[in-house]
Scaffold this active site. Sequence first.
Site, PDB file in Angstrom:
ATOM      1  CG  LEU A 121      -1.823  -1.240   1.334  1.00 33.84           C
ATOM      2  CD1 LEU A 121      -2.695  -1.159   2.584  1.00 33.84           C
ATOM      3  CD2 LEU A 121      -2.692  -1.417   0.088  1.00 33.84           C
ATOM      4  CG  HIS A 128      -3.274   1.293  -2.155  1.00 32.49           C
ATOM      5  ND1 HIS A 128      -1.933   1.129  -2.390  1.00 32.49           N
ATOM      6  CD2 HIS A 128      -3.914   0.596  -3.120  1.00 32.49           C
ATOM      7  CE1 HIS A 128      -1.757   0.370  -3.448  1.00 32.49           C
ATOM      8  NE2 HIS A 128      -2.938   0.026  -3.916  1.00 32.49           N
ATOM      9  CD  GLN A 153      -5.600  -8.343 -11.126  1.00 30.02           C
ATOM     10  OE1 GLN A 153      -6.594  -8.620 -10.458  1.00 30.02           O
ATOM     11  NE2 GLN A 153      -5.147  -7.105 -11.206  1.00 30.02           N
ATOM     12  CE  LYS A 186      -1.326   3.771 -10.772  1.00 32.80           C
ATOM     13  NZ  LYS A 186      -1.097   2.830 -11.895  1.00 32.80           N
ATOM     14  CB  SER A 199       2.211   2.769  -9.547  1.00 35.52           C
ATOM     15  OG  SER A 199       2.321   1.414  -9.914  1.00 35.52           O
ATOM     16  CB  SER A 200       2.537  -1.467  -5.984  1.00 35.93           C
ATOM     17  OG  SER A 200       1.469  -1.122  -5.137  1.00 35.93           O
TER      18      SER A 200
HETATM   19  O1  PAF Z   1      -6.169  -2.418  -8.907  1.00 35.96           O
HETATM   20  C1  PAF Z   1      -5.881  -3.437  -8.250  1.00 35.96           C
HETATM   21  O2  PAF Z   1      -5.126  -3.393  -7.299  1.00 35.96           O
HETATM   22  C2  PAF Z   1      -6.449  -4.781  -8.683  1.00 35.96           C
HETATM   23  O3  PAF Z   1      -6.604  -4.841 -10.063  1.00 35.96           O
HETATM   24  C3  PAF Z   1      -7.769  -5.131  -7.981  1.00 35.96           C
HETATM   25  C4  PAF Z   1      -8.873  -4.161  -8.323  1.00 35.96           C
HETATM   26  C5  PAF Z   1      -7.556  -5.148  -6.468  1.00 35.96           C
HETATM   27  C6  PAF Z   1      -8.219  -6.532  -8.410  1.00 35.96           C
HETATM   28  O4  PAF Z   1      -7.256  -7.500  -8.138  1.00 35.96           O
END
Ligand code: PAF
Length: 282
Positions: free
Chosen positions: A29, A33, A57, A144, A180-181
Amino acid sequence: MQLISTIAELRARLSDEHASAFVPTMGNLHEGHLNLMRLAREHGSCVVASIFVNPLQFGPTEDFDKYPRTLEADCARLQGLADIVFAPAVSEMYPVKQTVFVEPPPIANELCGASRPGHFRGMATVVLKLLNIVQPRVALFGKKDYQQLHIIRQMVLQMNLPVRIVGGETVRAADGLALSSRNQYLSLEERGKAVFLYQTLQEAQKAILQGERDFERLEKQAVEALQANGWAVDYVAVRNQSDLQSAGTVQGNPVQYELVIMAAARLGNTRLLDNVEVCLAD
Ligand code: PAF
């Protein structure tokens, strides 16, 4: 703040919460976030955060294995901001092989989807699962990831999900780089150059506000500027905010007045995303 890792325990804990606000995350985070968590507090009496790096994903050559997992530090950052942190194992979210998926709208094959096939299908599938598990009144996502937010809004609308989706503004570092991470993958030298993506978008935004209506020329100029500075560009695109279709003009006037300039480009091995909105209506 309670840390919960099973769906059964989470459901039991939430059984008499009628106004929860939910922020799904993949952890690691940052201030972006945390800003969403603060916004969530305005929308619900119980703030739930999830931390789950969703294998569905990520493509086979993407950074699933090296994606930073920092649960302890994340929980420390969430103290006072979230009431519940849901951090399930992969086996909790996918106890059987997932064979049912959300089929996202065709826009999922463009923009980021063109270079990340299957990404939005995996993202939408886990978001649907999480919404079904948490059943929040409101769920919050950062702007973002503009295309992600659009696809989630469409899923919620078209699948009649009883949740309100709220988009949070992008939070930026002092120099303007969107948080961004993945920024931590940048070398020191790359980090110094990374803000050029935002600056390029701001240039394009300024040009549109000053009357430029040849959006294709603008996209091409932005791509060339990035390439000249060592970026490998996936896309720069001027789109309508409402449907993410290409922004068009009729007799020199824009068809839609609320536009967004979106970009994804790689600096070394790091792929960065950013966007700026442009509103032409007074
Ligand atoms: O944006 C993200 O961090 C991810 O795509 C999410 C929405 C938590 C789904 O895994």
